[in-house]
Design an enzyme around this catalytic site. Structure first.
Site, PDB file in Angstrom:
ATOM      1  N   GLY A   1      -5.847   1.699  38.396  1.00 26.67           N
ATOM      2  CA  GLY A   1      -6.038   1.908  36.976  1.00 26.67           C
ATOM      3  C   GLY A   1      -6.394   0.711  36.250  1.00 26.67           C
ATOM      4  O   GLY A   1      -6.107  -0.348  36.856  1.00 26.67           O
ATOM      5  N   PRO A   2      -6.218   0.356  34.684  1.00 27.48           N
ATOM      6  CA  PRO A   2      -6.495  -0.543  34.023  1.00 27.48           C
ATOM      7  C   PRO A   2      -5.343  -1.708  34.234  1.00 27.48           C
ATOM      8  O   PRO A   2      -4.179  -1.088  34.630  1.00 27.48           O
ATOM      9  CB  PRO A   2      -6.311  -0.015  32.659  1.00 27.48           C
ATOM     10  CG  PRO A   2      -6.668   1.393  32.712  1.00 27.48           C
ATOM     11  CD  PRO A   2      -6.223   1.614  33.967  1.00 27.48           C
ATOM     12  N   SER A   3      -5.695  -2.788  34.018  1.00 23.29           N
ATOM     13  CA  SER A   3      -4.517  -3.805  34.295  1.00 23.29           C
ATOM     14  C   SER A   3      -3.218  -3.614  33.045  1.00 23.29           C
ATOM     15  O   SER A   3      -3.595  -3.103  32.097  1.00 23.29           O
ATOM     16  CB  SER A   3      -4.944  -5.120  33.989  1.00 23.29           C
ATOM     17  OG  SER A   3      -6.006  -5.626  34.866  1.00 23.29           O
ATOM     18  N   GLY A   4      -2.018  -3.982  33.432  1.00 23.25           N
ATOM     19  CA  GLY A   4      -1.084  -3.657  32.473  1.00 23.25           C
ATOM     20  C   GLY A   4      -0.605  -2.226  32.519  1.00 23.25           C
ATOM     21  O   GLY A   4       0.086  -1.886  31.828  1.00 23.25           O
TER      22      GLY A   4
ATOM     23  N   GLY B   1       1.544  -0.961  34.956  1.00 17.75           N
ATOM     24  CA  GLY B   1       2.385  -0.826  35.609  1.00 17.75           C
ATOM     25  C   GLY B   1       2.770  -0.800  36.893  1.00 17.75           C
ATOM     26  O   GLY B   1       3.674  -0.507  37.824  1.00 17.75           O
ATOM     27  N   LYS B   2       1.538  -1.289  37.688  1.00 14.65           N
ATOM     28  CA  LYS B   2       1.112  -1.039  39.308  1.00 14.65           C
ATOM     29  C   LYS B   2       2.336  -2.132  39.720  1.00 14.65           C
ATOM     30  O   LYS B   2       2.989  -1.575  40.792  1.00 14.65           O
ATOM     31  CB  LYS B   2      -0.123  -1.302  39.494  1.00 14.65           C
ATOM     32  CG  LYS B   2      -1.062  -0.010  38.831  1.00 14.65           C
ATOM     33  CD  LYS B   2      -2.555  -0.390  39.398  1.00 14.65           C
ATOM     34  CE  LYS B   2      -3.203  -1.882  38.976  1.00 14.65           C
ATOM     35  NZ  LYS B   2      -3.278  -1.577  37.343  1.00 14.65           N
ATOM     36  N   THR B   3       2.291  -3.561  39.475  1.00 18.48           N
ATOM     37  CA  THR B   3       3.064  -4.353  40.221  1.00 18.48           C
ATOM     38  C   THR B   3       4.547  -4.078  39.859  1.00 18.48           C
ATOM     39  O   THR B   3       5.407  -4.438  40.630  1.00 18.48           O
ATOM     40  CB  THR B   3       2.489  -5.812  39.693  1.00 18.48           C
ATOM     41  OG1 THR B   3       1.249  -6.164  39.904  1.00 18.48           O
ATOM     42  CG2 THR B   3       3.300  -6.991  40.289  1.00 18.48           C
TER      43      THR B   3
ATOM     44  N   GLU C   1      -3.444  -5.569  46.268  1.00 19.79           N
ATOM     45  CA  GLU C   1      -4.877  -6.180  46.166  1.00 19.79           C
ATOM     46  C   GLU C   1      -4.795  -7.424  47.066  1.00 19.79           C
ATOM     47  O   GLU C   1      -5.405  -8.594  46.669  1.00 19.79           O
ATOM     48  CB  GLU C   1      -5.106  -6.693  44.572  1.00 19.79           C
ATOM     49  CG  GLU C   1      -6.634  -6.709  44.601  1.00 19.79           C
ATOM     50  CD  GLU C   1      -7.540  -5.513  44.527  1.00 19.79           C
ATOM     51  OE1 GLU C   1      -8.411  -5.500  45.493  1.00 19.79           O
ATOM     52  OE2 GLU C   1      -7.065  -4.515  43.999  1.00 19.79           O
TER      53      GLU C   1
END
Length: 625
Positions: free
Chosen positions: A378-381, A383-385, A508
């Site tokens: 998904g796009p940066s920001g 909430g993945k990290t 990543e």
């Protein structure tokens, strides 16, 4: 005016209590401290006797009148005073060093169990300053100034008592001058406290600036930011200079004032005492003794002034140390130990925000089956990290649960839960030391050389390690700067292999590598992933097309969930991502055949119990094998 005085006393008392409590908690050797103070007091008491010997000598004023006993007494007094003073200084320094070592030990242990959120809000240099500068101030107080409190009081009280005995009229003359100096010294002490507190804050900030710049010196140089960082550092230097000058001004007022008081008293005593001697009311020996006792009053007054100045500094230092020691720790113990079991990881209605009212994750729910791969895209920001941080239990969710099977992971001890997880990030952090040190880092059991070599082989790191001059004993430099990005990644993968984790988290892990390094690291990752529950963050869809499930996250929410084909069909933004990144039409992607590739047998892993083998890869897929 009068109503404010009790408040000020209460504030001073309140400031002293935490400081005294902190000293008590460090468990200094009260026995040695008592002996040291007693020896200082003995030295002081002997010093009070010496002027009386001098008085008798002056009054006798004849060598014939001096007995051997008097000479032996004076010599013995000097020797006793010297020995007692020397032993006292050593013991005080010993107690001070032990105390500060115990305090630093407490702080270091505390830093290691503080949650990640603490370090998000506090700069590293400030923490270093707590460990070095602030604890050093407390050591100086104990080892250099504590004895002066007791000996100074004894010296002053004893000297005044003897002076009252010798000549009470001349003694009363002293009291016309001493209170005047106290009226000036007390306000100066308060100013010194404010200045020292500001100095400690600025020192911590300056240390933080230096640590940040020097740890990222390559970024500074590559960005041409030397001039900017010089100005930032110079600002800190100038601020420290300002505080230092202000402290110098206070010291410049205190020292001459004490000297002025001493000289004034000396002139008064000599003038008035000379008149008394000429009239016969006072002997010459008594006048000499009076002057010597005067010195024993003024000198301790100077020491007491330094003591109260240092204690003001120590109060400021202890406030920050106490604040750190009071910070909330991670709770490492739990109701039970987490063990490697074949159970799904369930994310249930998970919500979290770093600040109240600003959610980063909002009601996220999905399940990761054992031995399967889940990709978060998904796009940066999105909430993945942050999701990874919650899985590692760096933070506690505001709402919802993370469960291993049917049990919330919060019921497991933190240490045992983290042992189940292997984490390979994009940066692949290494510590200063050898390759062997980094491979075995954090493992409870001793790692044999054969195990280390096998892990390196599985991570495709064995060849480049053996080509290094010192092999596994090669120093990697600070943060691994002596190795390339691909080499660091492969060492991180070998380290994860040695941990033999049940849950694998990949953030990543190949995005910053060149194509040649990426191909090697992908092969290493395929070995690492075999049979493990894997969750991977990926910005490039080409690396995740064969995942068992793909979670598409936008602004902290899950907007799509399914396989690559399902999301291509049902999720418009995922399809747009695919068309943009993979640069081929969607039907080709959907029909692309999976390519099987052989990989070495898995290292140290039980392949039974339903764990699956590595995924086939398409093109440059991360999930190859």
């Amino acid at each position: 005016m009068n109503t404010n005085k009790p408040d000020r006393k209460e504030r001073q008392g309140a400031a002293m209590k935490p400081f005294l409590k902190l000293l008590h908690q460090t468990k200094p050797s009260y026995g040695l401290l008592t002996v040291a103070v007693l020896l200082s007091m003995v030295s002081t008491l002997v010093g009070l006797v010496i002027p009386m010997f001098t008085k008798n000598l002056v009054d006798g004023f004849s060598l014939a009148s001096i007995s051997r006993l008097q000479i032996a007494g004076i010599a013995g007094a000097f020797i006793a005073q010297t020995l007692a003073g020397g032993v006292s200084i050593y013991l005080l320094n010993y107690v001070g060093q032990k105390t500060v070592a115990a305090l630093r030990d407490r702080l270091w242990r505390k830093f290691l169990v503080l949650p990640v959120s603490y370090f998000n809000n506090n700069r590293t240099g400030e923490s270093v300053s707590r460990m070095t500068n602030d604890t050093g101030i407390l050591k100086t107080l104990i080892s250099e100034h504590l004895a002066s409190l007791f000996t100074g009081v004894i010296s002053i009280v004893g000297s005044i008592s003897v002076l009252l005995y010798l000549n009470w009229k001349m003694t009363l003359v002293l009291f016309t001058v001493l209170p005047l100096s106290a009226l000036i010294l007390v306000p100066l002490g308060r100013q010194m406290y404010k200045i020292s507190k500001g100095t400690q804050d600025e020192t911590a900030s300056f240390t933080a600036t230096l640590s940040g710049v020097l740890s990222e010196i390559r970024l500074v140089k590559s960005s041409g930011a030397e001039a900017r960082e010089y100005e930032a550092g110079r600002t800190g230097i100038m601020n420290l200079l300002s505080f230092g000058i202000r402290e110098g001004k206070i010291s410049a007022m205190i020292s001459p004032l004490v000297s002025f008081v001493f000289m004034l008293l000396l002139v008064v005593i000599i003038g008035y005492g000379g008149m008394q001697v000429s009239s016969g009311a006072l002997t010459a020996g008594e006048l000499v003794a009076f002057i010597l006792y005067l010195i024993q009053i003024v000198m301790p007054l100077t020491q007491l002034t330094q003591f109260f100045t240092q204690i003001q500094k120590a109060k400021g230092a202890s406030e920050r140390i106490i604040e750190t020691l009071a910070a909330e720790e991670e709770v490492y113990e739990g109701a039970e130990e987490a063990v490697q079991v074949e159970a799904p990881i369930v994310i249930e209605d998970l919500s979290f925000g770093y600040k109240t009212g600003e959610p980063v994750l909002n009601k996220v729910s999905f399940t990761m089956q054992p031995g399967q791969v889940t990709a978060i895209v998904g796009p940066s920001g999105g909430g993945k990290t942050t999701l990874f941080s919650l899985l590692e239990r760096f933070y506690q969710p505001d709402h919802g649960l993370i469960k291993l099977g049917r049990k919330p992971v919060s019921t497991f001890s933190l240490r045992s839960w983290r042992k189940l997880i292997g984490y390979v990030s994009q940066e692949s952090p290494l510590l200063a030391g050898t390759i062997a040190d980094n491979l075995a880092y954090g493992l409870d059991q001793e790692v044999t050389e054969a195990e280390m070599r096998r892990a390196a082989e599985m991570a495709y790191a064995d060849k480049f390690i053996e080509e290094l001059p010192d092999g596994y004993q090669t120093d990697v430099g600070e943060r691994g700067v002596k190795l390339s990005g691909g080499q660091r990644q492969r060492i991180a993968i070998a380290r994860a292999l040695l941990r033999d984790p049940q849950i694998l988290m990949l953030d990543e892990a190949t995005s910053s590598l060149d194509s040649q390094s990426e191909a090697v690291v992908q092969k290493a990752l395929s070995n690492l992933m075999k049979g493990r529950t894997t969750i991977v963050i990926a910005h490039r869809l080409a690396t995740v097309v064969n995942a068992d499930q793909i979670i598409f996250m936008e602004k902290g929410r899950i907007s799509g969930k399914g396989t690559h084909k399902e999301l291509l069909r049902d999720h418009e933004l995922y399809r747009a991502f695919a068309e943009q990144q993979l640069q081929r039409n969607v039907p080709e992607l959907e029909s692309a055949p999976a390519e099987e590739e052989e990989v070495p047998l898995e290292y140290g892993q039980n392949t039974g119990g339903g764990r699956r083998s590595a995924h086939p890869r398409i093109g440059g897929s991360l999930f190859e094998g």
